[in-house]
Design a protein around this motif. Structure first.
Motif, PDB file in Angstrom:
ATOM      1  N   HIS A  27       0.814  -1.211   0.000  1.00 18.27           N
ATOM      2  CA  HIS A  27       0.000   0.000   0.000  1.00 18.27           C
ATOM      3  C   HIS A  27       0.851   1.266   0.000  1.00 18.27           C
ATOM      4  O   HIS A  27       0.450   2.287  -0.577  1.00 18.27           O
ATOM      5  CB  HIS A  27      -0.956  -0.032   1.193  1.00 18.27           C
ATOM      6  N   GLU A  28       2.007   1.197   0.612  1.00 20.49           N
ATOM      7  CA  GLU A  28       2.917   2.347   0.598  1.00 20.49           C
ATOM      8  C   GLU A  28       3.382   2.612  -0.831  1.00 20.49           C
ATOM      9  O   GLU A  28       3.468   3.769  -1.263  1.00 20.49           O
ATOM     10  CB  GLU A  28       4.100   2.088   1.528  1.00 20.49           C
TER      11      GLU A  28
ATOM     12  N   ALA B 223       0.616   4.342  -2.846  1.00 20.86           N
ATOM     13  CA  ALA B 223       0.573   5.783  -2.568  1.00 20.86           C
ATOM     14  C   ALA B 223       1.696   6.527  -3.289  1.00 20.86           C
ATOM     15  O   ALA B 223       1.488   7.629  -3.822  1.00 20.86           O
ATOM     16  CB  ALA B 223       0.648   6.026  -1.065  1.00 20.86           C
ATOM     17  N   ARG B 224       2.881   5.931  -3.344  1.00 22.72           N
ATOM     18  CA  ARG B 224       3.996   6.562  -4.045  1.00 22.72           C
ATOM     19  C   ARG B 224       3.721   6.624  -5.543  1.00 22.72           C
ATOM     20  O   ARG B 224       4.028   7.627  -6.208  1.00 22.72           O
ATOM     21  CB  ARG B 224       5.295   5.803  -3.767  1.00 22.72           C
TER      22      ARG B 224
ATOM     23  N   ARG C 106       0.722   6.706  -6.917  1.00 18.27           N
ATOM     24  CA  ARG C 106      -0.333   7.714  -7.075  1.00 18.27           C
ATOM     25  C   ARG C 106       0.260   9.122  -7.148  1.00 18.27           C
ATOM     26  O   ARG C 106      -0.160   9.950  -7.967  1.00 18.27           O
ATOM     27  CB  ARG C 106      -1.290   7.617  -5.890  1.00 18.27           C
TER      28      ARG C 106
ATOM     29  N   ALA D 220      -8.038  -0.951   1.256  1.00 19.07           N
ATOM     30  CA  ALA D 220      -6.833  -0.167   1.520  1.00 19.07           C
ATOM     31  C   ALA D 220      -6.163   0.262   0.222  1.00 19.07           C
ATOM     32  O   ALA D 220      -5.610   1.365   0.125  1.00 19.07           O
ATOM     33  CB  ALA D 220      -5.864  -0.975   2.378  1.00 19.07           C
TER      34      ALA D 220
ATOM     35  N   ALA E 119      -5.462   4.040  -0.949  1.00 21.31           N
ATOM     36  CA  ALA E 119      -4.099   4.484  -1.246  1.00 21.31           C
ATOM     37  C   ALA E 119      -3.969   5.079  -2.640  1.00 21.31           C
ATOM     38  O   ALA E 119      -2.977   5.752  -2.926  1.00 21.31           O
ATOM     39  CB  ALA E 119      -3.124   3.319  -1.093  1.00 21.31           C
TER      40      ALA E 119
END
Length: 291
Positions: A189-190, A193-194, A196, A218, A222
């Protein structure tokens, strides 16, 4: 209701901070089940026809696309028709000629520079005809039949690929895998987000059938905007047919077991539509075991 277009549904999902579910269609029963589920949920949906599905129907895209488009036009919710995982440029052109307004052009098996060149060429062709294009950077695990949890898309490469090709959406590898029959995938998920933050276009999650509900929620939170689902419906379809024929081996009328298959797929699709949209689901994870 007039059929929607994928571009509008994905843009709205991204702007609203939720996802839109995109289900793969193999038979008419798949499409009917998806529309039934979307209408019951009151949610938009994307119906996808893949190159593999076209091959199953004799290599002729027009009959299946016409049937799916007719259902989308008659749906009581926004429903779009999309060509998925198209490697053949001839099929892409045939699909557009048949009225499709969005395609996923898949050159991900090629080396990076060749992927960029092929994708950019088809994007230019498609954009000249007002067609929205999704592409894939780096092969998402599972196409060779093996779960490949180590495959990941690098944000810097994703940004460069998007700029070089002009694609409208990007499918990225973040831990899911195509054709999974167990919901055991764990997503990064991290990294979502990066990605995105690095990429100016909507992100697409492939191989979502193997992703548990909370992981899907999630992922959308994200940054995933379009969530592709295929195997989930096939699991529901096949399970219902096996159960129906096992209960009555004398059945020969296909309507007797295809009705059960269609109802099972509608149930699986309805659950996943709610999950991807970020709505609470009454059955929890157990309701999605076949999804």
């Amino acid at each position: 209701m007039t059929a929607a277009v994928t571009a509008e549904l994905v843009t709205a999902a991204r702007a609203g901070g939720h996802g839109v579910a995109a289900f793969n269609v193999i038979t008419l029963e798949h499409a009917e089940a998806i529309i039934t589920a979307a209408e019951a949920a009151g949610l938009p949906v994307i119906l996808q026809v893949s190159e593999n599905a076209v091959a199953f129907h004799g290599g002729r895209p027009e009959p299946l696309l016409a049937a799916v488009a007719a259902l989308a036009h008659a749906a009581g919710v926004p429903a779009a028709v999309h060509l998925d995982h198209v490697e053949s440029e001839d099929l892409l052109r045939a699909g557009v000629a048949a009225g499709v307004r969005s395609v996923m052009f898949d050159a991900s098996k090629l080396p990076y520079e060749q992927n960029v060149a092929a994708t950019a060429r088809m994007v230019r062709w498609a954009h000249a005809r007002d067609v929205w294009v999704e592409a894939e950077l780096g092969e998402v695990g599972g196409k060779d039949g093996a779960h490949a949890p180590g495959v990941r898309t690098e944000p810097a490469e994703a940004a460069a690929f998007t700029a070089a090709t002009g694609v409208d959406a990007l499918a990225v590898a973040v831990g899911s895998s195509h054709a999974m029959t167990e919901r055991t995938a764990r997503l990064d998920h991290e990294l979502i987000a990066r990605l995105r933050d690095a990429v100016p276009v909507p992100l697409v999650l492939h191989g979502s059938s193997g992703v548990p509900d909370e992981e899907l929620r999630a992922a959308v939170a994200a940054g995933m905007a379009k969530v592709n689902i295929g195997t989930a419906l096939n699991i529901a379809f096949t399970g219902a047919v096996r159960e129906r024929l096992g209960a009555d081996p004398a059945v020969v009328d296909p309507r007797r077991y295809l009705r059960a298959a269609r109802e099972a797929m509608a149930g699986a699709a309805g659950h996943l539509l709610e999950v991807v949209a970020g709505r609470p689901t009454g059955g929890g994870q157990g309701a999605g075991r076949t999804a």
